[in-house]
Write an enzyme that holds these catalytic residues in place. Structure first.
Site, PDB file in Angstrom:
ATOM      1  N   SER A 131     -44.309 -38.751  16.782  1.00 48.99           N
ATOM      2  CA  SER A 131     -43.551 -38.942  18.022  1.00 48.99           C
ATOM      3  C   SER A 131     -43.015 -40.356  18.152  1.00 48.99           C
ATOM      4  O   SER A 131     -43.662 -41.326  17.755  1.00 48.99           O
ATOM      5  CB  SER A 131     -44.457 -38.636  19.219  1.00 48.99           C
ATOM      6  OG  SER A 131     -43.854 -39.034  20.429  1.00 48.99           O
ATOM      7  N   GLU A 133     -42.986 -41.867  20.790  1.00 46.74           N
ATOM      8  CA  GLU A 133     -43.868 -42.559  21.731  1.00 46.74           C
ATOM      9  C   GLU A 133     -44.794 -43.540  21.016  1.00 46.74           C
ATOM     10  O   GLU A 133     -45.310 -44.471  21.641  1.00 46.74           O
ATOM     11  CB  GLU A 133     -44.694 -41.549  22.528  1.00 46.74           C
ATOM     12  CG  GLU A 133     -43.908 -40.770  23.562  1.00 46.74           C
ATOM     13  CD  GLU A 133     -43.568 -41.594  24.796  1.00 46.74           C
ATOM     14  OE1 GLU A 133     -44.332 -42.527  25.126  1.00 46.74           O
ATOM     15  OE2 GLU A 133     -42.539 -41.302  25.432  1.00 46.74           O
ATOM     16  N   TYR A 154     -51.657 -40.316  24.681  1.00 46.83           N
ATOM     17  CA  TYR A 154     -50.901 -39.393  23.826  1.00 46.83           C
ATOM     18  C   TYR A 154     -50.355 -40.123  22.606  1.00 46.83           C
ATOM     19  O   TYR A 154     -50.510 -39.658  21.466  1.00 46.83           O
ATOM     20  CB  TYR A 154     -49.744 -38.778  24.624  1.00 46.83           C
ATOM     21  CG  TYR A 154     -48.727 -38.058  23.770  1.00 46.83           C
ATOM     22  CD1 TYR A 154     -48.958 -36.753  23.343  1.00 46.83           C
ATOM     23  CD2 TYR A 154     -47.536 -38.676  23.397  1.00 46.83           C
ATOM     24  CE1 TYR A 154     -48.027 -36.084  22.555  1.00 46.83           C
ATOM     25  CE2 TYR A 154     -46.601 -38.020  22.610  1.00 46.83           C
ATOM     26  CZ  TYR A 154     -46.840 -36.733  22.188  1.00 46.83           C
ATOM     27  OH  TYR A 154     -45.914 -36.081  21.401  1.00 46.83           O
TER      28      TYR A 154
END
Length: 348
Positions: A131, A133, A154
């Site tokens: 990801s 992120e 996460y």
């Protein structure tokens, strides 16, 4: 003999598109789903054939990536040639509320699958859904060499899974690749994710079923693309001669506020009349700006996304208007017809 693929997270946005793509390419597709008292297969119901039908090529297995024994048994029995690991606790904001669970599923879950593949000795190819992120507070644009600075449980969990994938590749010579995907959306996006939350709310407002839309940080900047294109690149990554890691995005960044304004304008509404800010939707630590530098994917694999920001909004809003029983504006449908005349997924 057709290839056999195993997909974790098959009932999610990416999993459903990937299953459709692989079936279209002649694969036998297996998916892992969690046991629930209610059906959660709505995204794949249109491609599911009764198992008693000799034409059935999609098979679902109850399992959980928190259970090593189940994962080992499924991989041993299916003997897949490719494993696409998309399953995770995938909501960034929620990961602050359940950090331990997020780590167990998103991080350690990946290790369980990699270890099962290693023990199988079957030369299985592995795709890890990494990801954007993970980049967190690193300065944009971000590419494969950018330093990771995660800003949520996460993202930390995804970073663990990313490095485990690379370690199994280097240590055990597994064909294991990371797709570092930036935000990608579609009409199948989960309803709690901000893009879909916006387009669904607009459809509900137009249908006189909703009055206000509550949002959090409108200044966060994201690189948004169209999920079916990203799923197709997942497959291409496992068709390469050797495993590698790729950043995938559009190269454009837009704020949540821009998304709101474009979507409301397309629907002929004034966002100022409907938007309210709710502090509950703010994250304790925010990622300010994500923008993909996909030079490597473009130069080595021909990555060239067709759908950019405004087109994406129109596609999603047309679909949500249709789902709400309204006539779509139609520009999104026309974009799909023009840019994907031979699309392999069904119209949402």
């Amino acid at each position: 003999m057709s290839k056999i693929a195993l997909i974790t997270g098959i009932t999610g946005q990416d999993g459903s598109y990937l299953a459709e793509l692989l079936l279209n390419k002649g694969y036998e597709v297996h998916g892992i789903i969690r046991r629930s008292s209610t059906f959660n297969t709505s995204r794949i119901d249109h491609i599911f054939v009764d198992l008693h039908d000799p034409k059935a090529r999609l098979f679902l297995h109850y399992g959980d990536i928190s259970d090593s024994e189940q994962i080992n048994n499924i991989i041993y029995n299916i003997k897949p040639s490719e494993v696409y690991h998309l399953g995770a606790q995938s909501h960034v904001r929620v990961s602050f509320d359940i950090p331990e669970y997020s780590g167990n599923i998103t991080a350690i879950g990946t290790t369980r699958i990699l270890e099962a593949i290693r023990r199988s000795g079957n030369g299985i190819k592995f795709y890890q859904a990494s990801s954007s992120e993970m980049f967190g507070s690193s300065n944009p644009p971000q590419n494969e060499e950018t330093v990771f600075k995660p800003r949520s449980p996460y993202a930390c969990s995804k970073l663990y899974a990313y490095w485990m994938t690379r370690n199994y590749r280097d240590g055990y010579n597994l064909f294991a690749s990371n797709g570092i995907l930036f935000n990608h959306e579609s009409p199948r996006r989960g309803e709690t994710f901000v893009t879909r939350k916006i387009t669904r709310a607009i459809a509900a407002i137009l249908a006189k079923k909703q009055n206000l839309l509550y949002l959090g940080n409108l200044d966060a900047k994201r690189d948004w693309g169209y999920a079916p294109e990203y799923v197709e690149f997942m497959w291409k990554m496992l068709q390469n001669n050797k495993p590698d890691d790729y950043v995938i995005g559009t190269g454009e960044t837009h704020t949540v506020k821009e998304f709101v304004e474009e979507a409301f304008t397309y629907a002929g509404l004034d966002p100022k009349k409907y938007i309210k800010i709710d502090p509950r939707y703010f994250r304790p630590t925010e990622v300010e700006t994500l923008i993909a530098d996909s030079t490597k994917a473009r130069d080595t694999s021909g990555w060239n996304p067709k759908v950019k920001f405004k087109d994406l909004i129109k596609i999603m809003l047309d679909a949500d208007m249709r789902a709400a029983g309204l006539d779509p504006i139609g520009e999104g449908d026309e974009i799909l017809k023009k840019k994907f005349p031979n699309r392999w997924w069904q119209v949402d």
